[in-house]
Design an enzyme around this catalytic site. Structure first.
Site, mmCIF file in Angstrom:
data_model
loop_
_atom_site.group_PDB
_atom_site.id
_atom_site.type_symbol
_atom_site.label_atom_id
_atom_site.label_comp_id
_atom_site.label_asym_id
_atom_site.label_seq_id
_atom_site.Cartn_x
_atom_site.Cartn_y
_atom_site.Cartn_z
ATOM 1 N N CYS A 115 79.433 -17.375 63.891
ATOM 2 C CA CYS A 115 80.291 -18.182 63.096
ATOM 3 C C CYS A 115 81.753 -17.617 62.999
ATOM 4 C CB CYS A 115 79.689 -18.503 61.602
ATOM 5 S SG CYS A 115 80.753 -19.531 60.515
ATOM 6 N N CYS A 116 81.801 -16.314 62.763
ATOM 7 C CA CYS A 116 83.122 -15.633 62.576
ATOM 8 C C CYS A 116 83.744 -15.532 64.101
ATOM 9 C CB CYS A 116 82.816 -13.985 62.490
ATOM 10 S SG CYS A 116 82.471 -13.869 60.502
ATOM 11 N N CYS A 198 86.465 -15.538 53.833
ATOM 12 C CA CYS A 198 85.897 -17.109 53.729
ATOM 13 C C CYS A 198 85.008 -17.077 52.254
ATOM 14 C CB CYS A 198 85.076 -17.391 54.768
ATOM 15 S SG CYS A 198 86.019 -17.657 56.380
ATOM 16 N N CYS A 201 81.394 -16.373 51.887
ATOM 17 C CA CYS A 201 81.253 -14.956 52.551
ATOM 18 C C CYS A 201 81.705 -13.529 51.692
ATOM 19 C CB CYS A 201 81.495 -14.731 53.975
ATOM 20 S SG CYS A 201 80.631 -15.833 54.995
ATOM 21 N N CYS A 225 84.281 -8.591 60.974
ATOM 22 C CA CYS A 225 84.062 -9.981 61.558
ATOM 23 C C CYS A 225 84.358 -10.178 63.001
ATOM 24 C CB CYS A 225 84.751 -10.996 60.665
ATOM 25 S SG CYS A 225 86.627 -10.787 60.986
HETATM 26 S S1 ADX Z 1 88.606 -9.015 58.182
HETATM 27 O O1 ADX Z 1 88.502 -8.411 59.710
HETATM 28 O O2 ADX Z 1 87.638 -8.232 57.463
HETATM 29 O O3 ADX Z 1 88.477 -10.439 58.034
HETATM 30 P P1 ADX Z 1 90.689 -8.223 56.232
HETATM 31 O O4 ADX Z 1 90.527 -9.361 55.585
HETATM 32 O O5 ADX Z 1 90.332 -7.047 56.038
HETATM 33 O O6 ADX Z 1 90.108 -8.716 57.912
HETATM 34 O O7 ADX Z 1 92.157 -8.394 56.852
HETATM 35 C C1 ADX Z 1 92.749 -7.432 57.860
HETATM 36 C C2 ADX Z 1 93.706 -7.949 58.634
HETATM 37 O O8 ADX Z 1 93.254 -8.886 59.698
HETATM 38 C C3 ADX Z 1 94.964 -8.664 57.866
HETATM 39 O O9 ADX Z 1 95.952 -7.893 57.315
HETATM 40 C C4 ADX Z 1 95.452 -9.849 58.790
HETATM 41 O O10 ADX Z 1 96.431 -8.960 59.745
HETATM 42 C C5 ADX Z 1 94.149 -9.995 59.717
HETATM 43 N N1 ADX Z 1 93.416 -11.191 59.424
HETATM 44 C C6 ADX Z 1 92.174 -11.342 58.491
HETATM 45 N N2 ADX Z 1 91.779 -12.626 58.260
HETATM 46 C C7 ADX Z 1 92.723 -13.316 59.041
HETATM 47 C C8 ADX Z 1 93.055 -14.769 58.927
HETATM 48 N N3 ADX Z 1 92.104 -15.590 58.468
HETATM 49 N N4 ADX Z 1 94.293 -15.074 59.266
HETATM 50 C C9 ADX Z 1 95.158 -14.200 59.920
HETATM 51 N N5 ADX Z 1 94.801 -13.010 60.060
HETATM 52 C C10 ADX Z 1 93.751 -12.458 59.411
HETATM 53 FE FE1 SF4 Z 2 81.636 -18.046 58.900
HETATM 54 FE FE2 SF4 Z 2 81.579 -16.375 56.966
HETATM 55 FE FE3 SF4 Z 2 82.610 -15.578 58.974
HETATM 56 FE FE4 SF4 Z 2 83.952 -17.078 57.450
HETATM 57 S S1 SF4 Z 2 83.371 -15.143 56.969
HETATM 58 S S2 SF4 Z 2 83.916 -17.401 59.866
HETATM 59 S S3 SF4 Z 2 82.427 -18.705 56.871
HETATM 60 S S4 SF4 Z 2 80.653 -16.361 59.006
#
Ligand code: ADX
Ligand code: SF4
Length: 236
Positions: A115-116, A198, A201, A225
């Site tokens: 999904c991620c 999300c 999650c 992710c």
């Molecule tokens: S994650 O890998 O766990 O989702 P986190 O939420 O800590 O990342 O965010 C770290 C960095 O990843 C953010 O500062 C941003 O640069 C990038 N990032 C994370 N989620 C997104 C998103 N949905 N859209 C764009 N950049 C994102």
């Molecule tokens: Fe899918 Fe959860 Fe990953 Fe979002 S964080 S992309 S809902 S598995």
């Protein structure tokens, strides 16, 4: 400009000076990914306020909290500039849901990663096409996995230089900046959320819990992710 040249050019420079230099040498090829976190809002403020020609984009997985959509709107209104939104490929999401169910991520780590991958990693690849420098809001203090994070890294997966301007900032420094410049932030942080992804999650954390304990909380595995795969680290 290769990695070593960027490294040398940025030594001793502020974030603003660094972004200004990078965008002048690599026009149109410097992109910042924002998840609208406190850290990302600090960088958005710096970029928009100083009219730095950095492309700012976010990935809408289709499962975000409404607070994030609200914050995108509030941020765009505040700075009178827009944040580009990337979406997953419709066909891939439909196939995943058809085959495994709408909330399949709770069933196994494999499905969660699938999904991620579909909702985040694939759109990220599209966003980073033709990009030379990927700017992120990552901090080394965010998790154990991120302790070795450097200001500049080579991301061999996306073949880009990854610039993490806040790599060495503490959470206190981030909060101080946000306060001082009245940067718009996600109200969920005041409700116990510490790291927000999300909606299905992410949960709030309990006092004393790790910052990322509320992400994929039902899993034992390392809480990532796939956006940030291991990179080659260089000191700057
Ligand atoms: S994650 O890998 O766990 O989702 P986190 O939420 O800590 O990342 O965010 C770290 C960095 O990843 C953010 O500062 C941003 O640069 C990038 N990032 C994370 N989620 C997104 C998103 N949905 N859209 C764009 N950049 C994102
Ligand atoms: Fe899918 Fe959860 Fe990953 Fe979002 S964080 S992309 S809902 S598995």
């Amino acid at each position: 400009m290769n990695f070593e040249e960027v490294q040398t050019a940025l030594t001793g420079k502020s974030i603003q000076e660094s972004l200004s230099l990078l965008t002048s040498v690599l026009p149109g090829q410097v992109s910042f990914s924002t998840s609208l976190s406190h850290e990302d809002q600090v960088l958005t403020d710096l970029i928009f306020k100083n009219a730095l020609p950095v492309n700012i984009f976010t990935i809408d997985t289709g499962r975000l909290f409404n607070e994030i959509y609200e914050l995108i709107q509030v941020t765009e209104a505040r700075y009178q500039q827009s944040i580009k939104v990337y979406f997953p490929e419709t066909g891939e999401v439909e196939a995943l849901v058809k085959e495994h169910g709408i909330n399949c991520f709770y069933q196994s780590t494999e499905l969660r990663k699938k999904c991620c991958n579909i909702r985040k990693v694939v759109p990220l690849k599209r966003a980073l096409k033709d990009v030379k420098v990927w700017v992120t809001g990552l901090r080394s203090g965010q998790s154990e996995n991120r302790h070795t994070l450097q200001l500049l890294e080579w991301d061999h997966v996306h073949q880009v230089i990854k610039y993490n301007p806040l790599a060495n900032w503490s959470i206190e420094e981030v909060l101080k900046y946000v306060d001082e410049y009245t940067v718009p932030v996600n109200p969920m942080y005041k409700q116990g959320f510490a790291s927000i992804g999300c909606a299905p999650c992410t949960r709030a954390i309990f006092p004393g819990e790790d910052i990322r304990a509320g992400r994929w909380w039902w899993e034992e595995s390392k809480k990532e992710c796939g956006l940030h795969e291991p990179v080659t680290n260089f000191q700057i």
